[in-house]
Motif scaffolding. Structure first.
Motif, short mmCIF file in Angstrom:
data_model
loop_
_atom_site.label_atom_id
_atom_site.label_comp_id
_atom_site.label_asym_id
_atom_site.label_seq_id
_atom_site.Cartn_x
_atom_site.Cartn_y
_atom_site.Cartn_z
N LEU A 219 0.91 -1.29 -0.06
CA LEU A 219 0.07 -0.02 -0.12
C LEU A 219 0.87 1.28 -0.07
O LEU A 219 0.32 2.48 0.07
CB LEU A 219 -0.94 -0.21 1.30
N HIS A 222 0.19 4.34 -1.74
CA HIS A 222 -1.28 5.14 -1.52
C HIS A 222 -0.80 5.94 -0.03
O HIS A 222 -1.70 6.45 0.63
CB HIS A 222 -2.43 4.24 -1.21
N PHE A 310 -8.79 0.01 2.80
CA PHE A 310 -8.77 0.15 1.40
C PHE A 310 -9.19 -1.08 0.56
O PHE A 310 -9.79 -0.79 -0.56
CB PHE A 310 -7.08 0.03 1.18
N ASP A 311 -9.28 -2.26 1.20
CA ASP A 311 -10.03 -3.24 0.40
C ASP A 311 -11.52 -3.29 0.56
O ASP A 311 -12.11 -3.51 -0.64
CB ASP A 311 -9.84 -4.64 1.26
N LYS A 312 -12.08 -2.57 1.29
CA LYS A 312 -13.50 -2.30 1.59
C LYS A 312 -13.99 -1.25 0.94
O LYS A 312 -15.17 -0.97 0.40
CB LYS A 312 -14.00 -2.43 3.14
N LEU A 313 -13.20 0.01 1.12
CA LEU A 313 -13.74 1.28 0.84
C LEU A 313 -12.93 2.09 -0.46
O LEU A 313 -13.48 3.13 -0.65
CB LEU A 313 -13.87 2.08 2.00
N GLY A 314 -11.76 1.42 -0.70
CA GLY A 314 -10.89 2.06 -1.51
C GLY A 314 -10.05 3.31 -1.12
O GLY A 314 -9.64 4.10 -1.72
N GLN A 315 -10.15 3.43 0.52
CA GLN A 315 -9.53 4.62 0.94
C GLN A 315 -8.77 4.08 2.27
O GLN A 315 -8.96 3.21 2.81
CB GLN A 315 -10.56 5.36 1.52
#
Length: 537
Positions: A219, A222, A310-315
């Motif tokens: 990650l 990001h 990040f996996d669930k919400l892309g944040q």
């Protein structure tokens, strides 16, 4: 959320605390029992009480949030928490503190320093530092627990603060240090098992240790641009050497808290509650395991929350919570874990907050009642216990008011701030009190006063986070900091103030008349309890 189950869990929890607090109240009959538990505390109780006081919602919510923002480099603090905060603290500081404290009949940390150097000034001045400085720490602990109650129960934040304040105040005011320590055993046990489960479940949820760590490393692209600008390089790597974040991490978080723990009044008084050195030796293992489990889990989970979000919400985590890092751990718990564990973790956080708050309120109460009022007013027209209870009530109100006005993302910073102030004022003098018989009254006074002056000056005029936040430097000089050039605005006050305090203590001691050999012998005479144990065999 099943309010019936939640209500049952809470009722059982508070009934247990109420019963334990009642036992403490029944067994508290004197000032010595109210302040140092009669000096007969079991090592298991002492170790869990020390750990539960040391580790609060500040570590779980505040520093866990910092790990969510900046990564696992914070795990170096866990190493110092165990090596310095438990091993060195118990073996090298605790044993001598207990012996000298017993010899001189000291009941509080300021009184310990006062009697060691035969100075009334040290007692009321040190008591003042604790009483007026600790509300900062107490308020951020309150905030940490209230944020989770707000997130989990949809309860008003201010109402959460009020409920916590009233409950903790009740058993501390009536039960004294026994009420604090007995309830901390219950709370510490809940914290230990709750955090162990959180660590195991988080790794299982994210694909195991290797899979989750690899995902967190991947990650790195990001990683927030704002954090990269400060020197951050990713969640599994150390920040760039000499960068603002490196200085903040090392000087404020790791050194400030990791070393500052040795001079925490609410922790040092725990050494005075045990009968002999044997109890301190036996407490090391339990204390070390407790410290490893609680903050270690919080920092790992805080960092790994980025993988989940990040996996669930892309944040990443800091974006999910809108920039308030104090909400990272509560938000992760509520989204990722089963509902029944949310109840358990709420109890874990409440236990963490209440255990630390109770010790803070007790330390502030004894500082105002015994160290300030009784020391300044020679004629004692009010009992020590009554004065301390009044001081506790005042401390509760101060912490509550501060918690209403402090900004977001303040929990970890507030903790480090208080640890640094205590280290600046007391650490050098405390070590000299234990290990340097040539240290004098004048040297100790010079060390405490110089440490606190330099620390406050640095925080107000040089250290970026506090100087900008307070605005005093801007008002007086027209600029936010006196030295804007890096690395000075990122260097914590502890790095400057502790060496200055040590130099003043040593130099002034060498320039002044030594304390009488008779008095020094009284301070360091052989351990009475050890002799009695030997003679009884």
């Amino acid at each position: 959320m099943d309010l019936m189950i939640l209500s049952i869990v809470f009722i059982i929890y508070f009934l247990v605390l109420g019963y334990v607090g009642y036992l403490a109240w029944k067994r508290t009959q004197s000032s010595e029992e109210f302040m140092v538990a009669g000096r007969k505390t079991h090592p298991y109780i002492m170790a869990l009480s020390y750990g539960a006081t040391f580790i609060s919602t500040a570590a779980i919510v505040g520093f866990g949030g910092v790990a969510g923002q900046f990564g696992m480099s914070l795990l170096w603090l866990v190493f110092l928490n165990i090596f310095v905060g438990v091993f060195i603290a118990f073996i090298f500081m605790g044993k001598r503190t207990r012996k000298i404290g017993h010899n001189l009949g000291a009941l509080t940390f300021p009184e310990f320093l006062s009697r060691r150097f035969d100075s009334r000034f040290i007692q009321y001045f040190s008591g003042g530092i604790i009483f007026f400085g600790m509300p900062i720490y107490a308020s951020v602990v309150l905030i940490g627990a209230a944020r989770f109650m707000e997130t989990t129960l949809s309860l008003n934040f201010h109402l959460s603060l009020l409920i916590l304040s009233i409950i903790v105040a009740a058993y501390v005011i009536f039960g004294g240090i026994k009420g604090v320590m007995y309830t901390e055993v219950v709370q510490g046990t809940i914290m230990f098992f709750g955090m162990i489960f959180l660590l195991i479940f988080t790794y299982w949820l994210l694909g195991g240790v290797t899979g989750s760590q690899t995902a967190l490393t991947n990650l790195a692209p990001h990683f927030p641009a704002s954090a990269q600008a400060l020197g951050g390089t990713g969640w599994t790597t150390f920040p760039t050497l000499g960068s603002p974040f490196w200085w903040s991490l090392v000087s404020t978080m790791i050194i400030g808290v990791g070393i500052g723990v040795l001079a925490q009044p609410q922790l040092a008084v725990r050494y005075l509650t045990v009968k002999s050195n044997k109890e301190l030796n036996r407490a090391v293992l339990m204390g070390g395991l407790f410290i490893a489990a609680i903050p270690g889990t919080a920092y790992i989970v805080g960092a790994l929350s980025n993988v989940y979000f990040f996996d669930k919400l892309g944040q990443i985590s800091v974006d999910v919570v809108g920039g308030n890092i104090d909400k990272i751990i509560p938000t992760f718990i509520n989204m990722a874990l089963p509902e029944w564990f949310v109840y358990v973790f709420l109890l874990t956080l409440l236990a963490a907050a209440m255990s630390t708050l109770s010790s803070q309120y007790h330390a502030q109460g004894t500082s105002l009642g015994r160290d300030i009022y009784e020391t300044l007013k020679k004629k004692k027209d009010v009992s020590s216990v009554k004065l301390t209870r009044i001081g506790i009530l005042v401390a509760v109100v101060l912490a509550f008011v501060l918690s209403l006005i402090l900004p977001g993302s303040v929990v970890a910073q507030g903790t480090a701030l208080f640890y640094g102030i205590c280290a600046a004022a007391f650490l050098s003098v405390y070590i000299c009190a234990l290990y340097w018989k040539r240290a004098t009254r004048e040297g100790a006074i010079a060390g405490i006063v110089s440490g606190i002056i330099v620390s406050l000056f640095w925080l107000i005029f040089v250290f970026g986070k506090t100087a900008k936040g307070l605005g005093i430097c801007q008002f007086l000089t027209g600029q936010p900091m006196l030295i804007p050039t890096m690395p000075w605005p990122a260097i914590d006050a502890i790095i400057i103030a502790v060496p200055v305090s040590l130099i003043f203590t040593i130099v002034v001691s060498l320039l002044t008349k030594p304390m009488s050999q008779e008095y020094i012998d009284k301070c360091f005479k052989s351990d009475v309890s050890k002799k009695s144990e030997t003679s009884g065999k």
